[in-house]
Design a protein around this motif. Structure first.
Motif, PDB file in Angstrom:
ATOM      1  N   VAL A   1      56.639  60.048 -14.033  1.00 46.15           N
ATOM      2  CA  VAL A   1      56.046  60.434 -12.758  1.00 46.15           C
ATOM      3  C   VAL A   1      54.765  61.217 -13.030  1.00 46.15           C
ATOM      4  N   PHE A   2      53.698  60.882 -12.266  1.00 46.13           N
ATOM      5  CA  PHE A   2      52.393  61.521 -12.438  1.00 46.13           C
ATOM      6  C   PHE A   2      51.824  61.915 -11.079  1.00 46.13           C
ATOM      7  N   LYS A   3      50.896  62.855 -11.089  1.00 45.47           N
ATOM      8  CA  LYS A   3      50.060  63.066  -9.921  1.00 45.47           C
ATOM      9  C   LYS A   3      49.069  61.912  -9.848  1.00 45.47           C
ATOM     10  N   LYS A   4      48.981  61.306  -8.687  1.00 42.75           N
ATOM     11  CA  LYS A   4      48.193  60.081  -8.541  1.00 42.75           C
ATOM     12  C   LYS A   4      46.735  60.277  -8.946  1.00 42.75           C
ATOM     13  N   ASP A   5      46.102  61.310  -8.451  1.00 46.78           N
ATOM     14  CA  ASP A   5      44.679  61.515  -8.734  1.00 46.78           C
ATOM     15  C   ASP A   5      44.434  61.803 -10.214  1.00 46.78           C
ATOM     16  N   ASP A   6      45.339  62.545 -10.834  1.00 52.43           N
ATOM     17  CA  ASP A   6      45.177  62.861 -12.256  1.00 52.43           C
ATOM     18  C   ASP A   6      45.291  61.599 -13.112  1.00 52.43           C
ATOM     19  N   LEU A   7      46.266  60.761 -12.795  1.00 52.09           N
ATOM     20  CA  LEU A   7      46.457  59.526 -13.557  1.00 52.09           C
ATOM     21  C   LEU A   7      45.264  58.595 -13.388  1.00 52.09           C
ATOM     22  N   ALA A   8      44.788  58.447 -12.169  1.00 51.56           N
ATOM     23  CA  ALA A   8      43.646  57.557 -11.919  1.00 51.56           C
ATOM     24  C   ALA A   8      42.403  58.044 -12.651  1.00 51.56           C
ATOM     25  N   ALA A   9      42.141  59.342 -12.617  1.00 49.69           N
ATOM     26  CA  ALA A   9      40.952  59.888 -13.284  1.00 49.69           C
ATOM     27  C   ALA A   9      41.038  59.679 -14.794  1.00 49.69           C
ATOM     28  N   ALA A  10      42.223  59.868 -15.365  1.00 50.52           N
ATOM     29  CA  ALA A  10      42.388  59.693 -16.806  1.00 50.52           C
ATOM     30  C   ALA A  10      42.189  58.240 -17.214  1.00 50.52           C
ATOM     31  N   ILE A  11      42.727  57.315 -16.444  1.00 53.77           N
ATOM     32  CA  ILE A  11      42.567  55.892 -16.771  1.00 53.77           C
ATOM     33  C   ILE A  11      41.106  55.480 -16.663  1.00 53.77           C
ATOM     34  N   ARG A  12      40.408  55.990 -15.664  1.00 59.35           N
ATOM     35  CA  ARG A  12      38.978  55.662 -15.531  1.00 59.35           C
ATOM     36  C   ARG A  12      38.192  56.141 -16.744  1.00 59.35           C
ATOM     37  N   ARG A  13      38.531  57.317 -17.258  1.00 61.71           N
ATOM     38  CA  ARG A  13      37.827  57.816 -18.442  1.00 61.71           C
ATOM     39  C   ARG A  13      38.137  56.963 -19.666  1.00 61.71           C
ATOM     40  N   ALA A  14      39.400  56.598 -19.836  1.00 60.29           N
ATOM     41  CA  ALA A  14      39.776  55.775 -20.982  1.00 60.29           C
ATOM     42  C   ALA A  14      39.164  54.376 -20.886  1.00 60.29           C
ATOM     43  N   ASP A  15      38.989  53.883 -19.673  1.00 58.23           N
ATOM     44  CA  ASP A  15      38.471  52.527 -19.469  1.00 58.23           C
ATOM     45  C   ASP A  15      37.009  52.396 -19.880  1.00 58.23           C
ATOM     46  N   ILE A  16      36.296  53.524 -20.003  1.00 58.04           N
ATOM     47  CA  ILE A  16      34.884  53.479 -20.394  1.00 58.04           C
ATOM     48  C   ILE A  16      34.720  52.804 -21.753  1.00 58.04           C
ATOM     49  N   MET A  17      35.682  53.012 -22.639  1.00 60.52           N
ATOM     50  CA  MET A  17      35.590  52.473 -23.997  1.00 60.52           C
ATOM     51  C   MET A  17      36.506  51.276 -24.211  1.00 60.52           C
ATOM     52  N   THR A  18      36.665  50.449 -23.196  1.00 61.21           N
ATOM     53  CA  THR A  18      37.480  49.239 -23.351  1.00 61.21           C
ATOM     54  C   THR A  18      36.595  48.005 -23.327  1.00 61.21           C
ATOM     55  N   SER A  19      37.146  46.910 -23.804  1.00 62.14           N
ATOM     56  CA  SER A  19      36.473  45.622 -23.708  1.00 62.14           C
ATOM     57  C   SER A  19      36.425  45.186 -22.254  1.00 62.14           C
ATOM     58  N   GLN A  20      35.303  44.641 -21.831  1.00 61.46           N
ATOM     59  CA  GLN A  20      35.152  44.188 -20.457  1.00 61.46           C
ATOM     60  C   GLN A  20      35.995  42.950 -20.169  1.00 61.46           C
ATOM     61  N   GLU A  21      36.499  42.298 -21.210  1.00 60.09           N
ATOM     62  CA  GLU A  21      37.346  41.123 -21.012  1.00 60.09           C
ATOM     63  C   GLU A  21      38.794  41.512 -20.758  1.00 60.09           C
ATOM     64  N   THR A  22      39.312  42.481 -21.514  1.00 61.08           N
ATOM     65  CA  THR A  22      40.737  42.812 -21.420  1.00 61.08           C
ATOM     66  C   THR A  22      41.025  44.154 -20.774  1.00 61.08           C
ATOM     67  N   HIS A  23      40.077  45.089 -20.826  1.00 60.32           N
ATOM     68  CA  HIS A  23      40.281  46.459 -20.342  1.00 60.32           C
ATOM     69  C   HIS A  23      41.560  47.045 -20.936  1.00 60.32           C
ATOM     70  N   LEU A  24      41.811  46.723 -22.206  1.00 57.26           N
ATOM     71  CA  LEU A  24      43.043  47.142 -22.859  1.00 57.26           C
ATOM     72  C   LEU A  24      43.041  48.632 -23.184  1.00 57.26           C
ATOM     73  N   ILE A  25      44.088  49.301 -22.730  1.00 54.43           N
ATOM     74  CA  ILE A  25      44.329  50.704 -23.060  1.00 54.43           C
ATOM     75  C   ILE A  25      45.714  50.804 -23.677  1.00 54.43           C
ATOM     76  N   LYS A  26      45.813  51.551 -24.764  1.00 52.88           N
ATOM     77  CA  LYS A  26      47.117  51.775 -25.402  1.00 52.88           C
ATOM     78  C   LYS A  26      47.691  53.083 -24.860  1.00 52.88           C
ATOM     79  N   PHE A  27      48.896  52.989 -24.326  1.00 54.22           N
ATOM     80  CA  PHE A  27      49.550  54.132 -23.701  1.00 54.22           C
ATOM     81  C   PHE A  27      50.707  54.605 -24.584  1.00 54.22           C
TER      82      PHE A  27
END
Length: 281
Positions: A170-196
């Protein structure tokens, strides 16, 4: 048209040659609240028609049976299901609220986008939906939107929805969204792969991403609750951001299958979103 010293001539068409709609005889009709049908469309339309050329994925499934109305969208990698129970549907027509056989209709995305525009300017509290073998009709007191249905077989989506999940976070919605957006900056534009990596001991979710052209990232977000074993799994970060945008509650409950890695984010009994993992190398 004359305005002061300006003159404009506009080419017109012959009224009799303008497209005329035929009378559509519908065997099935229901009523639904204006805001509710808009919410159901927004909760499903983002999954369809983006990542595949499959014809049946270019529409949203309207499934109507004795339990109520269900809208389903998928692109083959994720499934979004928004539902409204019979008891919550306003009465409309002979078949509303009565026992009925299941009716499955595939509605084009373009039709639903137009419907959202109509809903935005409508002042009515509810819309009626009328379904025939080949058409679907949406009506309020002053507008009628008629669309042909798509042909083709929609996937048996229920077969791809996991029955049991071993991990719940369980997460706070805004916190999770902000963190994923930051991690997505350094992903491939084809896969947007993030390791969790779900760190049970520290009650943190560590997100790492890597792009050969730009670099790497490590982002951490706290978890409010965690049940199950620690796990590392890959997901398309954009798929998670898409669903967070349509959630109304401030908390996100994220479930994961430990063996397959499939994830689910739901909101009550009326919305379910299942998304497939991305293979980690």
């Amino acid at each position: 048209i004359k305005a002061n010293d300006d003159t404009f001539t506009i080419q017109s068409n012959i009224a009799e040659e303008i497209f005329r709609t035929e009378e559509i005889k519908t065997a099935l009709e229901i009523a639904i609240g204006r805001e509710r049908i808009a919410a159901m469309i927004n909760q499903t339309i983002f999954t369809a028609g983006k990542e595949t050329m499959a014809y049946t994925f270019d529409g949203i499934l309207f499934s109507l049976d004795k339990d109520g109305l269900e809208l389903v969208g998928t692109d083959g990698k994720r499934i979004a299901i928004a539902s409204e129970k019979n008891k919550d549907l306003p009465a409309c027509g002979a078949q509303a609220g009565e026992s009925r056989e299941q009716t499955r209709s595939l509605v084009p995305i373009s039709t639903l986008r137009t419907l959202l525009n109509v809903i935005n300017i409508s002042e009515d509290e509810k819309f009626s939906i009328h379904i025939s073998n080949n058409h679907i009709v949406f009506r309020d007191s002053c507008t009628e939107l008629i669309s042909r249905l798509l042909e083709g077989k929609f996937p048996e989506y229920r077969n791809y929805i996991p029955k049991d999940y071993q991990i719940t976070s369980v997460f706070k919605k805004d916190d999770l969204a902000a963190a994923i957006r930051r991690a997505d900056i350094m992903t491939s534009q084809e896969t947007h792969l993030i390791k969790f990596f779900f760190d049970k001991e520290k009650m943190n979710l560590l997100m790492t991403s890597r792009c050969l052209d730009r670099g790497t990232s490590e982002v951490t977000v706290p978890m409010e609750k965690y049940e199950g074993n620690e796990i590392t799994v890959g997901f398309n970060g954009r798929h998670i951001l898409d669903v967070i945008r349509v959630l109304r509650k401030e908390k996100v409950e994220w479930k994961i299958m430990e063996d397959q890695g499939a994830g689910e984010i739901a909101e009550g009994d009326n919305f379910q979103y299942v998304f497939m993992p991305v293979k980690l190398r």
